[in-house]
Structures are given as C-alpha cells and as structure tokens.
Design a protein around this motif. Structure first.
Motif: not given
Length: 520
Positions: A151-163
């Motif tokens: 869950d914390s990985w998603f919070q850090a890595a899933v950002t606006p602009g992810i394709e």
C-alpha cells in the motif's frame, strides 16, 4: 560489469543523438521537451550542471537515454559515476520482480523472500524523490500481507502522469489483494494507458475515469460484470481487452461507446459465464476459450477479421447458428474437446475465409463422429487457402481402417480450388479421417503441400529424451496407433498424392521405437 554497462549507455547516447538531435514534430517533441524533464523538476539537477561521461548532451536528453535502460541495467550504470547515480533517482520506469531485484529463492523460505523483496523495494523508493513515475510493475509470487508494504509503495509510486501499471500478486493463502482503486480516481487514472492486474480484488470508486486507457488485462481478478462496466464506462480510448479467469462474471457486456476496441480475448476458467454481448461496432478480433458453451450476441453490422472459439460443441454451434458477423472473417479457429454429433451442413458461406484451424483433440472422443462431415465446412469456404486440423487422441476409439476390407467412401461434387496447404496433427488410422484426407487430395487441384503428423505436434512432447535416454512421447498405446497411422498413410494416402504435391509425413524418431514395437 560497471564498465560494460557504461559502454552500453554511451552507445545508446550516440544512437539517440543520431535520431533525436533534429527538428522535432509530432510525438517526438514530448520525448525531449524541457518542460517535461522530470530531472529538472527535482533536486537531481541542483548544485550545478551534471557532468556525464561521453558526448556533451543536454541534461534532458541524458535523462531520456537513461530511462530507456531496463531497471536492473540502470541501477548498475548508477554505480559508475555520480551523474548516473543522481539520474538514477529520477528513473521513471520501476520494475519490481525477483529478477530485477536479484533475489535468490533458494536462499531462504517464503517469509524470508517476502522480507528481502520488501526491504529492497522500500530502499529504492525511500531514496527516490517524489517525481513522476511513467511505468510501475510489481510481480511477486510470494506475496505476504504481513511483510509487504505494498500500500505504501502505491502511495509513493502511483503519481499523476503514470502511463503503465502492472500488478501480479499471489500468495500461499490464496487471498486476493484488495487493490486501492482510489489512487486511480484522479489525475493518475486519467493518464493510465496500460493496466494489467492479476489476482486482485475489485472495489472501485464511482470517480474512476480512464480516458487514456488503451489496453486492459485482468487475470484472476475478483470482479463482477457490473463492476467491470464501471471501468469501461469512461474508457473511450480502449483498443485491447483481455479477461482471464475472472470467474465472477456471469454476463459480459461490451458497450457501444467503445468505438476504438479492436481486440477482445476472454478465457473462462469457471462455470458462471453464460452470455457475451458485444456492441462495440469496430471489434475485428475476438477469442473465447471456456469449459462450457456460452451464448454469443453481436451487434448489427459487426464484421470480424479473426475469430477464435473454443468450447465443447463449438464447431456445431458455429455451423448450425451461423453468425452474420462471420461473413467477412478471414482467419477462423474452432476448437472442441467434445463434439458428439457430426458437423451440420452450413447454409451460408465464409466468402472471405482464407485460414481455417479446426481443433478436435481430446483425451477421449466420440467414436461415432464422422470426420467427413467437416467437408460441408470446407465447402462453405470457397477461397480457403490454409487448413490446419488437430485430431490428436491419446486413445483412438474410432473404427480403424487397418484390417477393414470395405472400400473408401467417395464424396463427389465437392471441389476446393483455392486450398494450397493442409496440415493434420495427430493423424491416426481412423477410417473417416483417412477418407477425408483422400477426399482433399482428389478434389483439390490447387494443393501444394500436405503434412501428416502422427505425433502430438507439440515441440515439448516430440522426441525429447529424459534421464533414461528414451523419448518423452505418450505411452505404448499411442505408439501402437502411430504404427497403424503410418501404415494407413503408406497404403491409402501416398498412392493418391500427385507428383506436384509435397507430402510431409512426421513420425517419432528411432529412439521412440525402443519402446515395445507397435503392432499394425
């Protein structure tokens, strides 16, 4: 090793300079647009200009070149200079799997593997500034909810602009990971082009909007038909969709507004799916594989180019209930492991069909099925050029032509003037199969090549030696039938093959015959 990686990076620099240091137009502009340079948006570019080894290039070009490396290679290249190390922190393509993280599964148990995996991912994300991620891949077959900080990985890595987002998880407990769909209910969801989820639960919010999504793959995802509809509701750009073993879906509806959808693949591993309704007007490639018959409903005017259908009784289903959407099909594959009745006569024609694949292989097969009934399917395809049949049976139950004193049946009046290539896998001595083969030879003036394969046809099954030095083909009964099939070819087929037709007979290697010899 570090020097080798540096050489690779420098080589890519030179190629990139040759291709991209030119006037830009179209999508190429976005690749080197300084406004989009993630390296210049964070502390990677602070403290003066970064000095990279090799040719002098603008920093955004270096960042783009570096982003083209696979993640494992990018991490290694970061060890050869401070510039690469600082650029590594801007690396936009994150791939977390056992190979890229260098985890040895033999070194510890499953809990140890999960801890090692978690520690490495945590370390990478902790030392990475909050910058835009383009692609994120997490593939982990030893998922442990008590250890992994996903869950914390998603919070850090899933950002606006992810394709691109790929999540494939599995655990010994068999529990599904509850994917946090709320992370995609904003700008992050708007930029997603490729979404691939495996072994996850579905609990989306109403705000989901995948306006850029062009490819969707769901495998073993706990999702219902209505929940899938909430994903497709605003996915106007969707071009490809694949559903595998999503066993909660009873009715699959593909709505009309998916006007860009061209490819739909459905693999059903359960027994709940009953109906597939397709209204997307431009779907041209369809594939369904399942363990039971489903009702297919296609919108008016839909014209398939490639159509694959595999379920019990699929051949009879297509021939008896001819779908108007198949009138323009060019590549047709039909598979059935339980075709209990003869193929019905078609009253319509496949006027554009060029390639036909008929898969009738089965552990057991109805001994009354008449292979010659397939002639009606060939007759309905006047422009057919390639025919591939798989009739493999581990135990042949049909009447054998070996020892039969009756004459071969003749089916006059059927001519196939476009057929050039015929391949039959699992060829046996079944009388109706031999009659069908002879019919094709005698009534196809355009025939150029005929392949009769008496083995399984699978490259991993044919003539591979095991520890005993013998081949890994099927058992003695299979070898007995191979002998009968070869005898049938020599006796009935070979004499009828014209000199201008290339006949290829595939049989087991000599080592296979070290088993008890087949008896005709």
């Amino acid at each position: 090793m570090g020097q080798l990686m540096l050489n690779r990076v420098i080589s890519m620099q030179r190629e990139s300079r040759r291709l991209q240091i030119q006037p830009h137009n179209g999508t190429a502009d976005s690749m080197v647009d300084r406004k989009d340079s993630t390296c210049k948006q964070d502390h990677c570019s602070q403290g003066g200009e970064i000095q990279y080894p090799g040719p002098h290039l603008p920093e955004d070009i270096w960042c783009h070149i570096y982003s083209l490396l696979p993640m494992r290679d990018a991490a290694r290249a970061a060890c050869v200079s401070h510039a690469f190390k600082r650029t590594w922190r801007c690396y936009p393509n994150l791939a977390f799997n056992m190979i890229t993280l260098g985890i040895d599964i033999e070194s510890c148990g499953e809990d140890g593997i999960a801890r090692n995996f978690t520690n490495k991912v945590d370390h990478i994300l902790k030392n990475r500034p909050c910058i835009a991620t383009k692609t994120l891949e997490i593939v982990f077959r030893y998922y442990n909810a008590k250890v992994c900080n996903i869950d914390s990985w998603f919070q850090a890595a899933v950002t606006p602009g992810i394709e691109e987002l790929t999540i494939e998880l599995s655990s010994k407990s068999g529990r599904y990971y509850n994917f946090p769909w709320s992370l995609l209910a904003n700008e992050s969801g708007n930029s997603i082009r490729y979404l691939n989820l495996a072994r996850c639960a579905f609990s989306p919010t109403d705000e989901l909007c995948f306006k850029s999504l062009s490819r969707l793959e769901l495998s073993d995802v706990a999702i219902t038909g209505d929940q899938l509809g909430s994903i497709l509701h605003n996915s106007f750009a969707l071009q490809r969709m694949q559903l595998k073993f999503c066993n909660k879906i009873i009715c699959l509806k593909i709505p009309f507004h998916l006007q860009q959808l061209r490819y739909l693949d459905v693999f059903d591993g359960g027994s709940l799916l009953r109906v597939i309704e397709v209204e997307a007007p431009n779907l041209s490639n369809f594939q369904f594989m399942g363990h039971r018959k489903v009702h297919l409903s296609f919108g008016v005017g839909l014209q398939f180019k490639k159509f694959d259908l595999y379920f019990p009784g699929a051949i009879s289903y297509v021939c008896a209930d001819f779908l108007s959407s198949l009138r323009y099909v060019e590549d047709l594959s039909l598979g059935s492991r339980c075709e209990m009745i003869d193929t019905p006569v078609l009253h319509s024609k496949f006027l554009h069909l060029k390639h036909l694949n008929v898969d009738l292989q089965a552990m057991t097969f109805s001994p009354t099925y008449d292979y010659c009934s397939l002639i009606s399917l060939f007759d309905a395809s006047p422009f057919l050029e390639t025919l591939v049949m798989n009739v493999l049976q581990q135990k042949m139950l049909h009447e054998s032509i070996v020892g039969d004193t009756s004459h071969l049946r003749q089916m006059p009046g059927h001519h196939h003037d476009s057929l050039k290539t015929v391949k039959i896998i699992g060829f046996s001595s079944a009388k109706s199969l031999v009659e069908l083969t002879c019919h094709i030879i005698e009534n196809t003036s355009s025939l150029e090549s005929l392949t009769l394969n008496t083995t399984t046809g699978h490259p991993f099954d044919s003539c591979l030696t095991n520890n005993t030095g013998k081949c890994n083909l099927l058992g003695v009964d299979f070898m007995v039938e191979v002998g009968r099939g070869l005898l049938a070819i020599r006796t009935y087929v070979e004499p009828k093959v014209p000199s201008g037709v290339e006949l290829n007979v595939v049989e087991p290697c000599r080592r296979c015959h070290d088993q008890p010899p087949p008896m005709p």
